[in-house]
Enzyme design. Sequence first.
Site, PDB file in Angstrom:
ATOM      1  N   CYS A  66       0.843  -1.185   0.000  1.00  0.00           N
ATOM      2  CA  CYS A  66       0.000   0.000   0.000  1.00  0.00           C
ATOM      3  C   CYS A  66       0.884   1.243   0.000  1.00  0.00           C
ATOM      4  O   CYS A  66       1.909   1.274   0.671  1.00  0.00           O
ATOM      5  CB  CYS A  66      -0.904   0.019   1.233  1.00  0.00           C
ATOM      6  SG  CYS A  66      -2.084  -1.329   1.293  1.00  0.00           S
ATOM      7  N   GLN A  67       0.468   2.251  -0.738  1.00  0.00           N
ATOM      8  CA  GLN A  67       1.208   3.506  -0.794  1.00  0.00           C
ATOM      9  C   GLN A  67       1.180   4.197   0.570  1.00  0.00           C
ATOM     10  O   GLN A  67       2.181   4.723   1.019  1.00  0.00           O
ATOM     11  CB  GLN A  67       0.581   4.403  -1.859  1.00  0.00           C
ATOM     12  CG  GLN A  67       1.273   5.718  -2.061  1.00  0.00           C
ATOM     13  CD  GLN A  67       0.618   6.527  -3.179  1.00  0.00           C
ATOM     14  OE1 GLN A  67      -0.377   6.122  -3.755  1.00  0.00           O
ATOM     15  NE2 GLN A  67       1.180   7.665  -3.473  1.00  0.00           N
TER      16      GLN A  67
END
Length: 142
Positions: free
Chosen positions: A52-53
């Site tokens: 996930c960013q």
Amino acid sequence: MSAAEEVIAELEEGFALFDDWEDRYRYLMELGRELEPLAPEEMVEANRVSGCQSRVWLTTRAEGGRLRLRAASDAAFVQGILALLLRVYDGRSPAEIMATGPEFLGRLGLDEALSMSRRNGAAAVVGRIQAAAQRMGAEAAG
């Protein structure tokens, strides 16, 4: 129609009420604010979702043959995506979770609004949920 499909249909109806993405974005943020916050002791590396960013934490536990989920993110938009995922997957049986892929995000019109890294992050969360459902199903069978 499965319970997950019913929730997805309700979400589709909700998103259809908005004409533009700015309104949908605000709606998504509102859904994210409704999530119960995780306790600091739950926001640990073991609960962190890689891929996930933003920073995302996911907790899973079995309860009465169903998978219970809680999640949080340090980004408001991602928190909204997590709220959608929890509405669809929380409290479902392992079989229902395994039968429900993340494609419903496209049905909500989110594919066009999510960057590739956010789509990958959502897929990572769904993958983690499905892995927990698989483990739960295997434990129940064995």
